[in-house]
Design an enzyme around this catalytic site. Structure first.
Site, PDB file in Angstrom:
ATOM      1  N   ASP A   1       8.509 -35.450 -29.343  1.00  0.00           N
ATOM      2  CA  ASP A   1       9.280 -35.342 -30.594  1.00  0.00           C
ATOM      3  C   ASP A   1      10.418 -36.363 -30.599  1.00  0.00           C
ATOM      4  O   ASP A   1      11.150 -36.482 -31.587  1.00  0.00           O
ATOM      5  CB  ASP A   1       9.760 -33.907 -30.859  1.00  0.00           C
ATOM      6  CG  ASP A   1      10.647 -33.354 -29.758  1.00  0.00           C
ATOM      7  OD1 ASP A   1      10.917 -34.064 -28.773  1.00  0.00           O
ATOM      8  OD2 ASP A   1      11.087 -32.186 -29.897  1.00  0.00           O
ATOM      9  N   SER A   2      10.518 -37.149 -29.521  1.00  0.00           N
ATOM     10  CA  SER A   2      11.403 -38.322 -29.533  1.00  0.00           C
ATOM     11  C   SER A   2      11.018 -39.262 -30.673  1.00  0.00           C
ATOM     12  O   SER A   2      11.795 -40.148 -31.038  1.00  0.00           O
ATOM     13  CB  SER A   2      11.332 -39.073 -28.201  1.00  0.00           C
ATOM     14  OG  SER A   2       9.988 -39.383 -27.875  1.00  0.00           O
TER      15      SER A   2
ATOM     16  N   ASP B   1       4.283 -32.510 -28.054  1.00  0.00           N
ATOM     17  CA  ASP B   1       5.459 -31.640 -28.109  1.00  0.00           C
ATOM     18  C   ASP B   1       5.347 -30.613 -29.229  1.00  0.00           C
ATOM     19  O   ASP B   1       4.977 -30.956 -30.366  1.00  0.00           O
ATOM     20  CB  ASP B   1       6.721 -32.477 -28.389  1.00  0.00           C
ATOM     21  CG  ASP B   1       7.438 -32.886 -27.121  1.00  0.00           C
ATOM     22  OD1 ASP B   1       7.190 -32.285 -26.059  1.00  0.00           O
ATOM     23  OD2 ASP B   1       8.264 -33.816 -27.204  1.00  0.00           O
TER      24      ASP B   1
ATOM     25  N   LYS C   1       3.816 -29.205 -24.996  1.00  0.00           N
ATOM     26  CA  LYS C   1       5.052 -29.170 -24.202  1.00  0.00           C
ATOM     27  C   LYS C   1       6.130 -28.446 -25.011  1.00  0.00           C
ATOM     28  O   LYS C   1       6.250 -28.664 -26.221  1.00  0.00           O
ATOM     29  CB  LYS C   1       5.513 -30.585 -23.853  1.00  0.00           C
ATOM     30  CG  LYS C   1       6.821 -30.609 -23.057  1.00  0.00           C
ATOM     31  CD  LYS C   1       7.073 -31.942 -22.391  1.00  0.00           C
ATOM     32  CE  LYS C   1       7.640 -33.009 -23.284  1.00  0.00           C
ATOM     33  NZ  LYS C   1       8.922 -32.682 -23.932  1.00  0.00           N
TER      34      LYS C   1
ATOM     35  N   GLU D   1      10.349 -26.638 -24.593  1.00  0.00           N
ATOM     36  CA  GLU D   1      11.587 -26.793 -23.831  1.00  0.00           C
ATOM     37  C   GLU D   1      12.222 -25.442 -23.508  1.00  0.00           C
ATOM     38  O   GLU D   1      12.280 -24.559 -24.366  1.00  0.00           O
ATOM     39  CB  GLU D   1      12.583 -27.631 -24.638  1.00  0.00           C
ATOM     40  CG  GLU D   1      12.083 -29.033 -24.926  1.00  0.00           C
ATOM     41  CD  GLU D   1      13.081 -29.881 -25.714  1.00  0.00           C
ATOM     42  OE1 GLU D   1      14.233 -29.447 -25.918  1.00  0.00           O
ATOM     43  OE2 GLU D   1      12.686 -30.988 -26.131  1.00  0.00           O
TER      44      GLU D   1
ATOM     45  N   GLU E   1      14.192 -33.556 -17.002  1.00  0.00           N
ATOM     46  CA  GLU E   1      14.905 -34.701 -17.601  1.00  0.00           C
ATOM     47  C   GLU E   1      16.380 -34.705 -17.196  1.00  0.00           C
ATOM     48  O   GLU E   1      17.076 -33.678 -17.309  1.00  0.00           O
ATOM     49  CB  GLU E   1      14.779 -34.625 -19.130  1.00  0.00           C
ATOM     50  CG  GLU E   1      15.505 -35.767 -19.844  1.00  0.00           C
ATOM     51  CD  GLU E   1      15.136 -35.915 -21.308  1.00  0.00           C
ATOM     52  OE1 GLU E   1      14.236 -35.216 -21.797  1.00  0.00           O
ATOM     53  OE2 GLU E   1      15.779 -36.764 -21.963  1.00  0.00           O
TER      54      GLU E   1
HETATM   55  O1  KIV Z   1      10.041 -36.227 -26.681  1.00  0.00           O
HETATM   56  C1  KIV Z   1       9.938 -36.918 -25.664  1.00  0.00           C
HETATM   57  O2  KIV Z   1       9.724 -38.118 -25.702  1.00  0.00           O
HETATM   58  C2  KIV Z   1      10.098 -36.264 -24.380  1.00  0.00           C
HETATM   59  C3  KIV Z   1      10.266 -37.141 -23.181  1.00  0.00           C
HETATM   60  C4  KIV Z   1      11.668 -37.598 -23.122  1.00  0.00           C
HETATM   61  C5  KIV Z   1       9.853 -36.464 -21.928  1.00  0.00           C
HETATM   62  O3  KIV Z   1      10.147 -35.077 -24.307  1.00  0.00           O
END
Ligand code: KIV
Length: 273
Positions: free
Chosen positions: A54-55, A93, A122, A124, A191
């Site tokens: 989600d970056s 994510d 993924k 968090e 992270e």
């Molecule tokens: O969203 C993302 O790119 C991430 C990485 C920083 C691991 O979660």
């Protein structure tokens, strides 16, 4: 063997294969990816795991944080990346609030895994998130946990800061890592965590631990693609490195990253907390 030859000869990377890599001490190379063209390059370079992070809210959409990324946007990018991958394992994510309860988490995971082609989602955090992890894993939605600097908690954390500093914070993070593994997570991204703590967590866990700003002792490394190509506007995080600068082309930069991770040359001392 040259990395390009290794990439074409390799078998599909699976979740059990990542576990075997950990047990054989083979480092795992992971990168974020948001579109089909870069996904094809990542596949050719022999990257083990592609993460539709989600970056993308920050590096693709230019937002200040990841919180506005929607499930529709994650689905769009995950489907685009999946088209171009063959052997690379695809992780996507779950965006902010999409796993706020088990029902939403199931629906969001069904979308990213079932409709869009991810192999794993993924999410968090630990605590109540462990219940969500167990619920998803019981329904055959494999989960990668994410601890340490969790960008979806940016407001509570007060910014993008190193986590797990000091004994109490370190013990909390260590306990959270054990808890997400116990809940059924099959991989953990750590992270921005002091290298010593990340090494301790990596030794204690049976599942692969992938570091980003967490030192060289992790089982693998992940970077944001645009950071490691030096094209993210603004200051590059301390833990990242511009591989394009030395390599001269995108394919060469990706291969250099894979080789540096495999050989334990990245991260170096200057990338570590
Ligand atoms: O969203 C993302 O790119 C991430 C990485 C920083 C691991 O979660």
């Amino acid at each position: 063997m040259h990395v390009e030859a290794a990439a074409s000869a390799r078998k599909p990377v699976t979740i059990p294969a990542l576990l075997a890599m950990k047990s054989h001490g083979e480092k795992i190379a992971m990168l974020t990816c948001y579109d089909a063209s870069f996904a094809a390059q990542i596949e050719a370079a022999g990257v083990d795991v592609a993460l539709v992070g989600d970056s993308l809210g920050m590096v693709v959409q230019g937002r200040r944080n990841t919180l506005s990324v929607t499930l529709d946007e994650m689905a769009y990018h995950t489907r685009s990346v999946a088209q171009a991958l063959d052997n690379t394992l695809l992780v996507a994510d779950l965006p902010y609030m999409s796993y706020r309860d088990a029902k939403h988490a199931r629906e969001a995971s069904a979308r990213l895994i079932g409709d869009c082609g991810a192999a794993m989602v993924k999410l968090e955090g630990a605590g109540w998130v462990c219940g969500i992890i167990s619920d998803l894993v019981a329904r055959e939605a494999p989960v990668c946990a994410h601890l340490g600097l969790t960008p979806q908690a940016v407001h509570r954390l007060g910014g993008y800061k190193v986590q797990g500093r000091g004994q109490d914070a370190a013990e909390r993070l260590f306990a959270d890592a054990l808890a997400v593994q116990d809940a059924g997570a099959e991989m953990l991204v750590l992270e921005a965590v002091p290298a010593e703590l990340a090494a301790r967590i990596t030794r204690a866990l049976a599942i692969p631990v992938i570091g980003i700003g967490a030192g060289a002792a992790c089982d693998g490394q992940v970077l944001v693609l645009y950071d490691m190509l030096g094209i993210t506007p603004g200051k590059r995080p301390k833990f990242s490195k511009d591989f394009l600068d030395e390599a001269g082309s995108v394919p060469a930069a990706l291969r250099a990253y894979v080789e540096a991770v495999r050989q334990g040359r990245f991260p170096a001392a200057e990338h570590v907390y």
